[in-house]
Design a protein around this motif. Structure first.
Motif, PDB file in Angstrom:
ATOM      1  N   SER A   1       0.829  -1.216   0.000  1.00 12.14           N
ATOM      2  CA  SER A   1       0.000   0.000   0.000  1.00 12.14           C
ATOM      3  C   SER A   1       0.862   1.265   0.000  1.00 12.14           C
ATOM      4  O   SER A   1       0.416   2.321  -0.446  1.00 12.14           O
ATOM      5  CB  SER A   1      -0.932   0.012   1.217  1.00 12.14           C
ATOM      6  OG  SER A   1      -0.211   0.286   2.412  1.00 12.14           O
ATOM      7  N   LEU A   2       2.090   1.149   0.499  1.00 17.92           N
ATOM      8  CA  LEU A   2       2.970   2.316   0.597  1.00 17.92           C
ATOM      9  C   LEU A   2       3.834   2.528  -0.637  1.00 17.92           C
ATOM     10  O   LEU A   2       4.188   3.663  -0.972  1.00 17.92           O
ATOM     11  CB  LEU A   2       3.889   2.177   1.826  1.00 17.92           C
ATOM     12  CG  LEU A   2       3.226   2.214   3.200  1.00 17.92           C
ATOM     13  CD1 LEU A   2       4.266   1.942   4.289  1.00 17.92           C
ATOM     14  CD2 LEU A   2       2.559   3.562   3.448  1.00 17.92           C
ATOM     15  N   TYR A   3       4.192   1.425  -1.305  1.00 17.56           N
ATOM     16  CA  TYR A   3       5.136   1.523  -2.416  1.00 17.56           C
ATOM     17  C   TYR A   3       4.525   0.911  -3.681  1.00 17.56           C
ATOM     18  O   TYR A   3       3.961  -0.181  -3.645  1.00 17.56           O
ATOM     19  CB  TYR A   3       6.443   0.796  -2.070  1.00 17.56           C
ATOM     20  CG  TYR A   3       7.037   1.232  -0.753  1.00 17.56           C
ATOM     21  CD1 TYR A   3       7.533   2.523  -0.583  1.00 17.56           C
ATOM     22  CD2 TYR A   3       7.097   0.362   0.331  1.00 17.56           C
ATOM     23  CE1 TYR A   3       8.076   2.933   0.629  1.00 17.56           C
ATOM     24  CE2 TYR A   3       7.644   0.757   1.549  1.00 17.56           C
ATOM     25  CZ  TYR A   3       8.121   2.040   1.688  1.00 17.56           C
ATOM     26  OH  TYR A   3       8.657   2.442   2.883  1.00 17.56           O
ATOM     27  N   SER A   4       4.683   1.601  -4.802  1.00 19.51           N
ATOM     28  CA  SER A   4       4.132   1.113  -6.063  1.00 19.51           C
ATOM     29  C   SER A   4       5.147   0.222  -6.780  1.00 19.51           C
ATOM     30  O   SER A   4       6.362   0.355  -6.585  1.00 19.51           O
ATOM     31  CB  SER A   4       3.766   2.294  -6.967  1.00 19.51           C
ATOM     32  OG  SER A   4       4.936   2.942  -7.440  1.00 19.51           O
ATOM     33  N   LYS A   5       4.641  -0.670  -7.610  1.00 15.56           N
ATOM     34  CA  LYS A   5       5.513  -1.559  -8.377  1.00 15.56           C
ATOM     35  C   LYS A   5       6.339  -0.780  -9.398  1.00 15.56           C
ATOM     36  O   LYS A   5       7.363  -1.278  -9.875  1.00 15.56           O
ATOM     37  CB  LYS A   5       4.671  -2.626  -9.082  1.00 15.56           C
ATOM     38  CG  LYS A   5       4.087  -3.658  -8.128  1.00 15.56           C
ATOM     39  CD  LYS A   5       3.371  -4.765  -8.871  1.00 15.56           C
ATOM     40  CE  LYS A   5       2.834  -5.812  -7.896  1.00 15.56           C
ATOM     41  NZ  LYS A   5       2.128  -6.912  -8.605  1.00 15.56           N
TER      42      LYS A   5
ATOM     43  N   LYS B   1      18.356  -3.890 -15.951  1.00 14.39           N
ATOM     44  CA  LYS B   1      18.139  -2.517 -16.397  1.00 14.39           C
ATOM     45  C   LYS B   1      16.853  -1.927 -15.835  1.00 14.39           C
ATOM     46  O   LYS B   1      16.824  -0.766 -15.401  1.00 14.39           O
ATOM     47  CB  LYS B   1      18.114  -2.477 -17.926  1.00 14.39           C
ATOM     48  CG  LYS B   1      18.019  -1.073 -18.492  1.00 14.39           C
ATOM     49  CD  LYS B   1      18.059  -1.103 -20.007  1.00 14.39           C
ATOM     50  CE  LYS B   1      17.956   0.310 -20.575  1.00 14.39           C
ATOM     51  NZ  LYS B   1      18.002   0.319 -22.069  1.00 14.39           N
ATOM     52  N   GLN B   2      15.777  -2.740 -15.812  1.00 13.27           N
ATOM     53  CA  GLN B   2      14.478  -2.223 -15.341  1.00 13.27           C
ATOM     54  C   GLN B   2      14.368  -2.166 -13.819  1.00 13.27           C
ATOM     55  O   GLN B   2      13.466  -1.520 -13.282  1.00 13.27           O
ATOM     56  CB  GLN B   2      13.322  -3.050 -15.912  1.00 13.27           C
ATOM     57  CG  GLN B   2      13.284  -4.508 -15.448  1.00 13.27           C
ATOM     58  CD  GLN B   2      13.993  -5.428 -16.420  1.00 13.27           C
ATOM     59  OE1 GLN B   2      15.030  -5.053 -16.991  1.00 13.27           O
ATOM     60  NE2 GLN B   2      13.439  -6.626 -16.626  1.00 13.27           N
ATOM     61  N   ASN B   3      15.289  -2.825 -13.107  1.00 13.07           N
ATOM     62  CA  ASN B   3      15.188  -2.894 -11.641  1.00 13.07           C
ATOM     63  C   ASN B   3      16.248  -2.106 -10.883  1.00 13.07           C
ATOM     64  O   ASN B   3      16.061  -1.795  -9.705  1.00 13.07           O
ATOM     65  CB  ASN B   3      15.248  -4.350 -11.172  1.00 13.07           C
ATOM     66  CG  ASN B   3      14.022  -5.157 -11.560  1.00 13.07           C
ATOM     67  OD1 ASN B   3      12.930  -4.600 -11.693  1.00 13.07           O
ATOM     68  ND2 ASN B   3      14.192  -6.462 -11.739  1.00 13.07           N
TER      69      ASN B   3
END
Length: 384
Positions: free
Chosen positions: A30-34, A65-67
């Motif tokens: 709930s606090l952090y978005s993917k 690269k995406q992470n």
């Protein structure tokens, strides 16, 4: 959704410890978005086994690269403590934020893990507090079903009961059997029932050992398992000398009244005011409210109890940096001067300047001598 009281660092890495079912994963999602967070769940068997056989795959995953620009959340990190060496290095090198959850500290302790040498802060998450529940809070329900999110928000009593019974069964199966922390499950199962019945009472290891059919050392290990899996905690005896306090037996409390009732197989028993069971549950719940809320507010308080040889008792002593609060907890809805006698007498030997609180369900706030009688709601507001 219930608004939790926890406040976490926005930049520093941290551990979030809490018993299973307290809502750690739900809170973090709930606090952090993917979009800017990589979530890794070690309860995912295939992912766990992938890292178990080749730790380098974890490092490769978080640095794709995406992470590589994302914060990283690792759920149930105690299942693979070796990951902490990689995480430690990443924090030193990149200052990246890692959030690590755990429902047990036992394996971390056994492996001698240093919790990232102080580079990660430590927070705890508990079952709901009364403040968090707000208008949904009901004292009788809290005493009977506890405050684990699934139980507290259950549709009805039957659902809450089924959840709590399943919770206890899952604990035995996943935390104890799978991790092989006890050689024989049956004595530990019996111990859990006895420990629940003795919740809030002074620990007598020899008696519990006799009733369970094991030795004192094994009972000490059993209590350690409960603390390591964050299901309970000990409340030490008060003494100005730390050495002398350690010689006196502590009390043990489960982290939730619902868990305690499930283990003692009393979920079908209604708690009625003016009964000893109601009084014990009220004391247990109120003490937990102080522990939870002080933890969330990062209060540097110490807790203990005092019981004399003749049985006179102060239920909770809160040592704050600047003062001492002696608390007697009564479930009565009408208290009197008689109820503060022990506070008035024992405070003279402990600290005449200490605050003396009689906390109860009595809605009237008043003074009896030098003691302050407070409704439980007022007491919590004064503390927090």
């Amino acid at each position: 959704m219930i608004q939790r009281s926890s406040q976490f660092s926005k930049t520093n890495s941290f551990f979030l410890f809490g018993a299973r079912g307290t809502g750690k994963t739900t809170l973090l999602h709930s606090l952090y978005s993917k979009k800017d967070t990589l979530f890794i769940d070690l309860l995912n068997v295939s992912l766990f086994e992938e890292f178990l056989f080749d730790l380098s795959r974890f490092k490769a995953l978080i640095n794709t690269k995406q992470n590589k620009s994302k914060r990283v959340v690792v759920d149930e990190v105690q299942k693979l403590p070796r990951l902490l060496d990689i995480i430690h290095g990443e924090i030193q090198k990149t200052k990246r934020q890692f959030i690590l959850t755990g429902s047990s500290s036992r394996r971390l302790k056994q492996k001698g893990t240093n919790l990232l040498a102080g580079r990660a802060w430590v927070y705890h998450l508990y079952p709901f507090s009364g403040f968090e529940m707000g208008k949904r809070f009901n004292l009788k329900s809290a005493l009977e079903w506890g405050a684990l999110p699934e139980a507290a928000l259950a549709r009805n009593k039957e659902s809450a009961r089924e959840y709590l019974n399943a919770y206890v069964g899952t604990y035995l199966e996943k935390e104890i059997q799978q991790e092989q922390w006890v050689r024989k499950l049956q004595p530990f199962r019996k111990f859990l029932s006895i420990a629940a019945q003795m919740n809030g009472k002074i620990i007598n290891k020899s008696k519990i050992a006799r009733d369970t059919g094991v030795d004192d050392v094994t009972i000490a290990n059993y209590f350690e398992i409960l603390e390591d899996t964050l299901l309970g905690f000990t409340l030490p005896a008060f003494h100005f000398s730390v050495r002398k306090a350690q010689k006196q037996a502590p009390k043990f409390y489960f982290i939730d009244p619902g868990i305690k009732r499930a283990l003692s197989k009393t979920l079908t028993v209604e708690l009625l005011p003016q009964t000893s069971a109601f009084g014990e549950a009220f004391e247990h719940w109120f003490l937990l409210e102080i522990i939870k809320n002080a933890s969330y507010r990062r209060k540097d308080w110490e807790y203990s109890y005092l019981q004399t040889k003749d049985g006179a008792e102060i239920d909770l002593i809160v040592q704050r940096p600047k003062d001492l609060i002696l608390i007697k907890i009564k479930s009565k809805d009408r208290v009197s001067k008689e109820d503060v006698k022990i506070l008035e007498t024992l405070s003279k030997d402990i600290d005449p300047k200490a605050k003396k609180w009689l906390v109860s369900r009595d809605p009237l706030e008043r003074r009896f001598g030098t003691s302050h009688a407070l409704p439980w709601q007022t007491a919590l507001k004064k503390l927090f």
